[in-house]
Design a protein around this motif. Sequence first.
Motif, PDB file in Angstrom:
ATOM      1  N   VAL A  50       0.845  -1.199   0.000  1.00 30.02           N
ATOM      2  CA  VAL A  50       0.000   0.000   0.000  1.00 30.02           C
ATOM      3  C   VAL A  50       0.880   1.249   0.000  1.00 30.02           C
ATOM      4  CG1 VAL A  50      -1.628   1.370   1.380  1.00 30.02           C
ATOM      5  CG2 VAL A  50      -2.036  -1.079   1.044  1.00 30.02           C
ATOM      6  N   LEU A  51       1.864   1.271   0.900  1.00 30.68           N
ATOM      7  CA  LEU A  51       2.754   2.431   0.999  1.00 30.68           C
ATOM      8  C   LEU A  51       3.518   2.651  -0.307  1.00 30.68           C
ATOM      9  CD1 LEU A  51       3.894   4.719   2.718  1.00 30.68           C
ATOM     10  CD2 LEU A  51       5.552   3.105   3.640  1.00 30.68           C
ATOM     11  N   GLU A  52       4.042   1.579  -0.876  1.00 26.97           N
ATOM     12  CA  GLU A  52       4.775   1.705  -2.137  1.00 26.97           C
ATOM     13  C   GLU A  52       3.883   2.128  -3.289  1.00 26.97           C
ATOM     14  OE1 GLU A  52       6.470  -2.218  -2.325  1.00 26.97           O
ATOM     15  OE2 GLU A  52       8.358  -1.544  -1.438  1.00 26.97           O
ATOM     16  N   GLY A  53       2.621   1.748  -3.242  1.00 22.74           N
ATOM     17  CA  GLY A  53       1.700   2.060  -4.329  1.00 22.74           C
ATOM     18  C   GLY A  53       1.087   3.445  -4.278  1.00 22.74           C
ATOM     19  N   MET A  54       1.146   4.083  -3.138  1.00 22.97           N
ATOM     20  CA  MET A  54       0.502   5.393  -2.988  1.00 22.97           C
ATOM     21  C   MET A  54       0.964   6.407  -4.029  1.00 22.97           C
ATOM     22  SD  MET A  54       0.283   5.622   1.190  1.00 22.97           S
ATOM     23  CE  MET A  54      -0.215   7.342   1.276  1.00 22.97           C
ATOM     24  N   PRO A  61       2.808   9.683   0.391  1.00 24.83           N
ATOM     25  CA  PRO A  61       2.785   9.291   1.805  1.00 24.83           C
ATOM     26  C   PRO A  61       3.318  10.434   2.666  1.00 24.83           C
ATOM     27  CG  PRO A  61       3.916   7.648   0.455  1.00 24.83           C
ATOM     28  CD  PRO A  61       3.697   8.845  -0.404  1.00 24.83           C
ATOM     29  N   ASP A  62       2.841  10.521   3.888  1.00 30.27           N
ATOM     30  CA  ASP A  62       3.354  11.523   4.817  1.00 30.27           C
ATOM     31  C   ASP A  62       4.200  10.827   5.886  1.00 30.27           C
ATOM     32  OD1 ASP A  62       1.444  10.381   6.525  1.00 30.27           O
ATOM     33  OD2 ASP A  62       0.151  12.145   6.547  1.00 30.27           O
ATOM     34  N   ALA A  63       4.681  11.607   6.828  1.00 27.19           N
ATOM     35  CA  ALA A  63       5.532  11.061   7.894  1.00 27.19           C
ATOM     36  C   ALA A  63       4.807   9.960   8.658  1.00 27.19           C
ATOM     37  CB  ALA A  63       5.964  12.176   8.838  1.00 27.19           C
ATOM     38  N   TYR A  64       3.524  10.140   8.886  1.00 29.26           N
ATOM     39  CA  TYR A  64       2.742   9.147   9.617  1.00 29.26           C
ATOM     40  C   TYR A  64       2.680   7.832   8.843  1.00 29.26           C
ATOM     41  CZ  TYR A  64      -1.095   7.283  12.458  1.00 29.26           C
ATOM     42  OH  TYR A  64      -1.869   6.502  13.276  1.00 29.26           O
ATOM     43  N   SER A  65       2.524   7.920   7.518  1.00 29.38           N
ATOM     44  CA  SER A  65       2.463   6.714   6.675  1.00 29.38           C
ATOM     45  C   SER A  65       3.725   5.879   6.856  1.00 29.38           C
ATOM     46  CB  SER A  65       2.332   7.093   5.197  1.00 29.38           C
ATOM     47  OG  SER A  65       1.317   8.008   4.940  1.00 29.38           O
ATOM     48  N   TYR A  66       4.872   6.525   6.676  1.00 24.99           N
ATOM     49  CA  TYR A  66       6.140   5.817   6.804  1.00 24.99           C
ATOM     50  C   TYR A  66       6.366   5.315   8.229  1.00 24.99           C
ATOM     51  CZ  TYR A  66       7.894   7.121   2.174  1.00 24.99           C
ATOM     52  OH  TYR A  66       8.088   7.240   0.824  1.00 24.99           O
ATOM     53  N   SER A  67       6.098   6.176   9.202  1.00 23.53           N
ATOM     54  CA  SER A  67       6.350   5.796  10.597  1.00 23.53           C
ATOM     55  C   SER A  67       5.527   4.583  11.006  1.00 23.53           C
ATOM     56  CB  SER A  67       6.063   6.973  11.536  1.00 23.53           C
ATOM     57  OG  SER A  67       7.035   7.975  11.356  1.00 23.53           O
ATOM     58  N   ALA A  87      15.364   3.674   5.912  1.00 23.89           N
ATOM     59  CA  ALA A  87      16.270   4.157   4.865  1.00 23.89           C
ATOM     60  C   ALA A  87      15.506   4.716   3.661  1.00 23.89           C
ATOM     61  CB  ALA A  87      17.204   3.030   4.426  1.00 23.89           C
ATOM     62  N   LYS A  88      14.306   4.196   3.413  1.00 21.75           N
ATOM     63  CA  LYS A  88      13.481   4.680   2.294  1.00 21.75           C
ATOM     64  C   LYS A  88      12.739   5.971   2.641  1.00 21.75           C
ATOM     65  CE  LYS A  88      12.379   0.079   0.482  1.00 21.75           C
ATOM     66  NZ  LYS A  88      11.275  -0.836   0.139  1.00 21.75           N
ATOM     67  N   MET A  89      12.621   6.241   3.907  1.00 28.92           N
ATOM     68  CA  MET A  89      11.823   7.371   4.391  1.00 28.92           C
ATOM     69  C   MET A  89      12.545   8.689   4.101  1.00 28.92           C
ATOM     70  SD  MET A  89      10.321   7.492   8.229  1.00 28.92           S
ATOM     71  CE  MET A  89       9.135   8.705   8.737  1.00 28.92           C
ATOM     72  N   PRO A  90      11.859   9.664   3.499  1.00 27.68           N
ATOM     73  CA  PRO A  90      12.497  10.966   3.297  1.00 27.68           C
ATOM     74  C   PRO A  90      12.975  11.536   4.635  1.00 27.68           C
ATOM     75  CG  PRO A  90      10.455  10.844   2.053  1.00 27.68           C
ATOM     76  CD  PRO A  90      10.508   9.631   2.938  1.00 27.68           C
ATOM     77  N   GLU A  91      14.217  11.998   4.660  1.00 26.15           N
ATOM     78  CA  GLU A  91      14.852  12.426   5.904  1.00 26.15           C
ATOM     79  C   GLU A  91      14.021  13.464   6.657  1.00 26.15           C
ATOM     80  OE1 GLU A  91      18.957  14.621   7.085  1.00 26.15           O
ATOM     81  OE2 GLU A  91      19.120  12.990   5.628  1.00 26.15           O
ATOM     82  N   LYS A  92      13.383  14.369   5.935  1.00 24.32           N
ATOM     83  CA  LYS A  92      12.613  15.423   6.599  1.00 24.32           C
ATOM     84  C   LYS A  92      11.365  14.887   7.307  1.00 24.32           C
ATOM     85  CE  LYS A  92       9.893  16.519   2.567  1.00 24.32           C
ATOM     86  NZ  LYS A  92       9.639  17.325   1.448  1.00 24.32           N
ATOM     87  N   VAL A  94      11.374  11.924   9.111  1.00 27.39           N
ATOM     88  CA  VAL A  94      11.738  11.075  10.240  1.00 27.39           C
ATOM     89  C   VAL A  94      11.631  11.876  11.533  1.00 27.39           C
ATOM     90  CG1 VAL A  94      13.536   9.627  11.242  1.00 27.39           C
ATOM     91  CG2 VAL A  94      13.286   9.749   8.758  1.00 27.39           C
ATOM     92  N   THR A  95      10.951  11.297  12.510  1.00 26.55           N
ATOM     93  CA  THR A  95      10.746  11.961  13.799  1.00 26.55           C
ATOM     94  C   THR A  95      11.414  11.175  14.917  1.00 26.55           C
ATOM     95  OG1 THR A  95       8.720  10.755  14.325  1.00 26.55           O
ATOM     96  CG2 THR A  95       8.477  12.787  13.022  1.00 26.55           C
ATOM     97  N   GLU A  96      11.465  11.767  16.077  1.00 25.70           N
ATOM     98  CA  GLU A  96      12.004  11.079  17.253  1.00 25.70           C
ATOM     99  C   GLU A  96      11.218   9.809  17.536  1.00 25.70           C
ATOM    100  OE1 GLU A  96      12.722   9.626  21.130  1.00 25.70           O
ATOM    101  OE2 GLU A  96      10.792  10.459  20.534  1.00 25.70           O
ATOM    102  N   MET A  97       9.908   9.859  17.364  1.00 24.17           N
ATOM    103  CA  MET A  97       9.079   8.679  17.640  1.00 24.17           C
ATOM    104  C   MET A  97       9.377   7.541  16.662  1.00 24.17           C
ATOM    105  SD  MET A  97       7.591   9.108  20.412  1.00 24.17           S
ATOM    106  CE  MET A  97       6.659   7.600  20.364  1.00 24.17           C
TER     107      MET A  97
END
Length: 142
Positions: A50-54, A61-67, A87-92, A94-97
């Motif tokens: 699902v995430l890859e297909g968005m 996808p937003d930060a919540y999707s990846y997290s 590693a696939k998540m855009p650096e901006k 990524v959160t502390e959580m």
Amino acid sequence: QVCSTRGAFGQALRLVDDMCSRGPKPTVVTYNVLLRGAIAADQLETAAKVLEGMPKLGVDPDAYSYSMVVNGCAKAGDPEEALRWLAKMPEKMVTEMTYHGLIAALCEAGMAQRALSLLDQMRGAGLTPSPKTMRLLLEEYG
């Protein structure tokens, strides 16, 4: 959301497919609900698809999707897959959580050295570990 959160995940997938073909078009919120349902149903491969297909469907996808996927893999006992998603998540995004869930999974898997490396990566990204994350590492290295 009701289908996804009440265990009727297959029905939720069909509903989103209908939305894609008939409208209204699904949004990032729609897909996040679907991701949450897939993870709750222990269907991590489906969540990954699902995430890859968005983006292919015109939804970023937003930060919540990846997290959710990172932490879903971590909680399912697959920290290596969680690291791949990080590693696939855009650096901006990524959160502390995001880091906390992964550090916890690494510690639980006996990979404390990798958890410390991830802590360094987190700090290098300008993120400050929470007291909860630091307590987790202190308990591991006690």
